[in-house]
Design a protein around this motif. Structure first.
Motif, PDB file in Angstrom:
ATOM      1  N   LEU A 219      -9.673  -0.418   5.672  1.00 17.47           N
ATOM      2  CA  LEU A 219     -10.056  -1.189   4.937  1.00 17.47           C
ATOM      3  C   LEU A 219     -12.190  -0.681   5.084  1.00 17.47           C
ATOM      4  O   LEU A 219     -12.477   0.145   5.909  1.00 17.47           O
ATOM      5  N   ARG A 220     -12.448  -1.055   3.821  1.00 20.08           N
ATOM      6  CA  ARG A 220     -13.346  -0.692   3.323  1.00 20.08           C
ATOM      7  C   ARG A 220     -14.227  -2.062   2.764  1.00 20.08           C
ATOM      8  O   ARG A 220     -13.379  -2.783   2.122  1.00 20.08           O
TER       9      ARG A 220
ATOM     10  N   LEU B 219     -10.872  -4.508   0.809  1.00 18.63           N
ATOM     11  CA  LEU B 219     -10.604  -3.550  -0.133  1.00 18.63           C
ATOM     12  C   LEU B 219      -9.678  -2.739   0.949  1.00 18.63           C
ATOM     13  O   LEU B 219     -10.348  -1.793   1.926  1.00 18.63           O
ATOM     14  N   ALA B 220      -8.358  -2.548   1.052  1.00 12.25           N
ATOM     15  CA  ALA B 220      -7.565  -2.074   1.775  1.00 12.25           C
ATOM     16  C   ALA B 220      -6.503  -1.235   1.336  1.00 12.25           C
ATOM     17  O   ALA B 220      -6.293  -1.070  -0.346  1.00 12.25           O
ATOM     18  N   SER B 221      -6.474   0.046   1.695  1.00  8.42           N
ATOM     19  CA  SER B 221      -6.001   1.015   1.201  1.00  8.42           C
ATOM     20  C   SER B 221      -5.274   1.828   2.383  1.00  8.42           C
ATOM     21  O   SER B 221      -4.949   1.299   3.641  1.00  8.42           O
TER      22      SER B 221
ATOM     23  N   GLU C  97      -6.427   1.305  -3.993  1.00  6.06           N
ATOM     24  CA  GLU C  97      -7.358  -0.371  -2.659  1.00  6.06           C
ATOM     25  C   GLU C  97      -6.415  -1.613  -3.549  1.00  6.06           C
ATOM     26  O   GLU C  97      -6.419  -2.200  -4.679  1.00  6.06           O
TER      27      GLU C  97
ATOM     28  N   GLU D 221      -5.691   4.496   3.966  1.00  5.50           N
ATOM     29  CA  GLU D 221      -7.175   4.924   4.535  1.00  5.50           C
ATOM     30  C   GLU D 221      -7.487   4.264   6.255  1.00  5.50           C
ATOM     31  O   GLU D 221      -8.184   3.852   6.335  1.00  5.50           O
TER      32      GLU D 221
ATOM     33  N   ALA E 205     -12.799  -0.261  -6.339  1.00  4.58           N
ATOM     34  CA  ALA E 205     -12.389  -0.521  -6.213  1.00  4.58           C
ATOM     35  C   ALA E 205     -11.285   0.985  -6.171  1.00  4.58           C
ATOM     36  O   ALA E 205     -11.959   1.490  -7.739  1.00  4.58           O
ATOM     37  N   GLN E 206     -11.134   1.594  -5.590  1.00  5.28           N
ATOM     38  CA  GLN E 206     -10.604   2.982  -5.671  1.00  5.28           C
ATOM     39  C   GLN E 206      -8.647   2.583  -5.930  1.00  5.28           C
ATOM     40  O   GLN E 206      -8.135   1.503  -5.603  1.00  5.28           O
TER      41      GLN E 206
ATOM     42  N   LEU F 135       1.239  -1.003  -0.399  1.00  2.00           N
ATOM     43  CA  LEU F 135      -0.357  -0.071   0.000  1.00  2.00           C
ATOM     44  C   LEU F 135       0.504   1.358   0.371  1.00  2.00           C
ATOM     45  O   LEU F 135       0.398   2.186  -0.271  1.00  2.00           O
TER      46      LEU F 135
END
Lengths: 298, 156
Positions: free
Chosen positions: A142-143, A136-138, A163, A140, A159-160, A16
């Motif tokens: 987890l989403r 989805l990890a980023s 992510e 910022e 997904a961004q 990331l």
């Protein structure tokens, strides 16, 4: 292929961070069976590849209560060999078995299949039916995105850019003692190394005495810009007895959700006909796995 | 971007520089001179470029070269004994007439070897599944399947 930077982080945090510092020109590579082909054919021209193959936490499946947590980096061969998946999610095993070839399955990952978001992606219909949730990890955090909200168009996901899909959380269909089974079928010109002309998954739940279908999930691929759940079929199946007549009625309900088109690979009328056939056959196979055998002509 | 990597190739340690945009196929053919691995479609769909990496058959034309760091790679050149004695799978291909033009043969043999290493006594269906990613435009496949069956039967 032009020269590019290549990074192979050993942890998700490192991956990331790399993506954050390298920006848009860097793309993630899971198994690479899609990314590498596109890069070789100059459909994409990344400045850097960030390989996720060295991140152990993205691989394998484990149970957490009534949820199967499937690592996005799990290869299709690993899915086929996993007894937990074979026991609880045969609909996903069905899909992994008919994807690509042995060489492809040894490398390609389930997370890569989701993130490639091809309308024909074979694991996508099973994951839609299983109501999987994408982790989805980023940088910022987890989403969580339900599979049904994941696909926005051909090769476009929710997904961004920063992510990474880390896991697919799949609620066990048989949790709480429910009788449930699913099946996936694919129509293609060749048995191996071919994209689906159309594909379909069905997951069915029976009520306590087995006399009714309590819940149904049906999804199909190459029937629109993304793989789609087919609510009209689900409604036709829900509450009905598990019989051939019920499946037949469900096939007659189809049409509203799909936007089936002609393509150089297959004519629309044939896809429409075969969508009904696949629903009939996949429904019968799912019921057979629940101990209900039907005489299905299709 | 070039990076020095180390891996085992046909049982020997090798040190080589690989590029970020390089495939394993390019590394093997262009840097290491192993021309037994063939490029057919260049998109992972024909199996001519099959090699074995850590026990698993894969298509080297779409596999990043840098991914083999620390791995063990087997190509067709690594099968025969140093004195030229053929590997049992190679021998079975010769005896069963499984080779015509020969272009797909290294990939076919490596897919078969990867299968037999994991599963010494496969069913015909398992053989067909293991070889489904290897196209052959000459033989019609039957002799190839027969050769793998024969190689399996000869195993202890």
């Amino acid at each position: 292929m032009k020269d590019m930077a290549y990074h192979k982080p050993a942890s998700l945090a490192e991956a990331l961070e790399l993506k954050q510092s390298l920006g848009e020109g860097a793309i993630f590579l899971a198994g690479g069976t899609d990314v590498m082909v596109q890069a070789r054919q100059r459909k994409i021209a990344p400045q850097a590849l960030i390989s996720l193959r060295g991140i152990a936490e993205l691989r394998g499946a484990r149970l957490e209560g009534d949820t199967l947590l499937l690592g996005a980096g799990t290869t299709l061969s690993q899915i086929l060999a996993d007894p937990l998946i074979a026991l609880h999610l045969p609909v996903l095993t069905d899909a992994a078995r008919v994807m690509g070839s042995t060489q492809m399955r040894n490398v390609a990952t389930v997370g890569g299949n989701v993130m490639s978001a091809a309308p024909s992606g074979d694991t996508l219909c099973p994951l839609l039916c299983l109501e999987a949730v994408c982790h989805l990890a980023s940088a910022e955090g987890l989403r969580l995105v339900p599979m049904q909200e994941m696909f926005l168009g051909p090769r476009r996901t929710a997904a961004q850019p920063g992510e990474v899909l880390t896991h697919l959380a799949i609620p066990l269909p048989a949790a709480g003692g429910h009788a449930s089974a699913g099946a996936f079928l694919k129509l293609s010109r060749r048995a191996a190394l071919d994209l689906a002309l159309i594909n379909l998954a069905a997951q069915l739940w029976l009520n306590a005495d087995g006399g009714r279908i309590e819940k149904a999930r049906v999804a199909a691929g190459v029937v629109g810009p993304t793989p789609l759940r087919l609510p009209e079929a689900e409604e036709a199946l829900t509450g009905a007895p598990p019989t051939a007549a019920t499946l037949e009625r469900a096939t007659q309900s189809l049409g509203g959700t799909c936007s089936i088109r002609d393509s150089h690979r297959c004519a629309a009328w044939y896809r429409e006909e075969m969508l009904r056939v696949l629903l009939m056959r996949a429904g019968a196979l799912a019921l057979q796995r629940l101990g209900v055998s039907l005489e299905v002509e299709a | 971007m070039k990076r020095a990597i180390e891996f085992r190739l046909n049982g020997q340690a090798v040190h080589v520089e690989a590029r970020g945009g390089q495939t394993l196929l390019e590394l093997l053919r262009q840097e290491l001179g192993l021309n037994g691995v063939k490029e057919g479609c260049g998109a992972g769909e024909c199996g001519a470029c099959t090699v074995i990496v850590d026990g698993q058959a894969l298509t080297s034309c779409i596999f990043p070269a840098l991914e083999v760091e620390g791995a063990s790679v087997t190509t067709i050149e690594g099968l025969a004994a140093p004195d030229g004695t053929l590997h049992p799978v190679q021998e079975a291909f010769v005896r069963n007439g499984a080779v015509q033009c020969g272009f797909c043969t290294p990939g076919q043999i490596l897919s078969a070897k990867a299968l037999l290493d994991l599963n010494p006594h496969p069913s015909e269906e398992q053989i067909r599944t293991a070889l489904e990613g290897n196209l052959c435009r000459c033989t019609g496949y039957q002799q190839i399947i027969e050769a793998v069956k024969a190689a399996a039967e000869d195993q202890p």
